[in-house]
Motif scaffolding. Structure first.
Motif, PDB file in Angstrom:
ATOM      1  N   LYS A   1       0.829  -1.213   0.000  1.00  0.00           N
ATOM      2  CA  LYS A   1       0.000   0.000   0.000  1.00  0.00           C
ATOM      3  C   LYS A   1       0.860   1.257   0.000  1.00  0.00           C
ATOM      4  N   GLU A   2       1.898   1.269   0.817  1.00  0.00           N
ATOM      5  CA  GLU A   2       2.795   2.427   0.870  1.00  0.00           C
ATOM      6  C   GLU A   2       3.497   2.618  -0.472  1.00  0.00           C
ATOM      7  N   ILE A   3       3.974   1.519  -1.031  1.00  0.00           N
ATOM      8  CA  ILE A   3       4.678   1.580  -2.312  1.00  0.00           C
ATOM      9  C   ILE A   3       3.731   2.037  -3.417  1.00  0.00           C
ATOM     10  N   ASP A   4       2.502   1.508  -3.413  1.00  0.00           N
ATOM     11  CA  ASP A   4       1.535   1.899  -4.440  1.00  0.00           C
ATOM     12  C   ASP A   4       1.269   3.397  -4.421  1.00  0.00           C
ATOM     13  N   ARG A   5       1.155   3.985  -3.232  1.00  0.00           N
ATOM     14  CA  ARG A   5       0.920   5.439  -3.137  1.00  0.00           C
ATOM     15  C   ARG A   5       2.094   6.206  -3.741  1.00  0.00           C
ATOM     16  N   LEU A   6       3.301   5.747  -3.458  1.00  0.00           N
ATOM     17  CA  LEU A   6       4.488   6.428  -3.980  1.00  0.00           C
ATOM     18  C   LEU A   6       4.597   6.244  -5.496  1.00  0.00           C
ATOM     19  N   VAL A   7       4.236   5.068  -5.984  1.00  0.00           N
ATOM     20  CA  VAL A   7       4.270   4.815  -7.430  1.00  0.00           C
ATOM     21  C   VAL A   7       3.272   5.731  -8.144  1.00  0.00           C
ATOM     22  N   VAL A   8       2.094   5.923  -7.563  1.00  0.00           N
ATOM     23  CA  VAL A   8       1.112   6.833  -8.162  1.00  0.00           C
ATOM     24  C   VAL A   8       1.696   8.241  -8.223  1.00  0.00           C
TER      25      VAL A   8
END
Length: 149
Positions: free
Chosen positions: A126-133
Motif C-alpha cells: 500500500k505504501e509503495i503503491d501510493r508512492l508509485v502513483v
C-alpha cells in the motif's frame, strides 16, 4: 606447536564467527549514531563494517541509508546496488535506492526499484503503491521517467 587439520578448520570458523560479531557490533554502533544525528560518524563506522565484511548485505544497506541521510545519493545508490547483488531479495535496499533515485529526479528508476521491493515484500504494497502513483504523476511510468527539470 603442531595443529591438526581439524584444529585449523575450527580456528578458521571461530575467526569468521568473531568477524561476523564485530561487523554486527559495528552495524549496531552505526545505527545508534544515526539515531543521535551523528551522520558523519555513522558513515565512518558503517564503512568499517563494510571493510570488515564486504559480503554483508546488511552493512551495505545501512551504509547506503547513512549516505542518503548525508545527501550523497550517488554513493548511497552504489551501496544499495552492492547489497542487492549480495541479496537480490533485499527489499530495504530497493526502497533505499528508490529514495536516492527520487532525490536525483530519476523517477523511472525509482519506480522500477519500488516495483521490485513490492514483489519481494508485499506487506509494503500500500505504501509503495501510493508512492508509485505519485511518481507516475511526475513521469515515472515512462520508459526513462527521468525528470526534465
Amino acid at each position: 606447536m603442531r595443529f591438526t587439520f581439524s584444529t585449523l578448520i575450527a580456528l578458521a570458523i571461530l575467526s569468521q564467527m568473531a568477524a561476523a560479531t564485530d561487523v554486527a557490533g559495528l552495524i549496531r554502533e552505526g545505527e545508534s549514531k544515526l539515531q543521535t544525528g551523528e551522520i558523519d560518524t555513522a558513515v565512518r563506522v558503517l564503512e568499517q563494517a563494510v571493510a570488515q565484511d564486504a559480503r554483508s548485505p546488511l552493512a551495505h544497506t545501512r551504509l547506503g541509508g547513512a549516505l542518503l541521510l548525508k545527501q550523497d545519493q550517488t554513493a548511497a545508490i552504489g551501496q544499495f546496488r552492492e547489497a542487492i547483488m549480495l541479496d537480490p531479495r533485499n527489499a530495504q535496499a530497493f526502497i533505499g535506492m528508490a529514495v536516492a533515485e527520487i532525490h536525483l529526479g530519476r523517477y523511472g528508476l525509482a519506480r522500477a526499484a519500488l516495483v521490485e521491493a513490492k514483489g519481494i515484500d508485499p506487506a509494503k504494497g500500500k505504501e509503495i503503491d501510493r508512492l508509485v502513483v505519485w511518481l507516475d504523476g511526475r513521469g515515472g511510468a515512462g520508459s526513462g521517467g527521468e525528470s526534465t527539470h
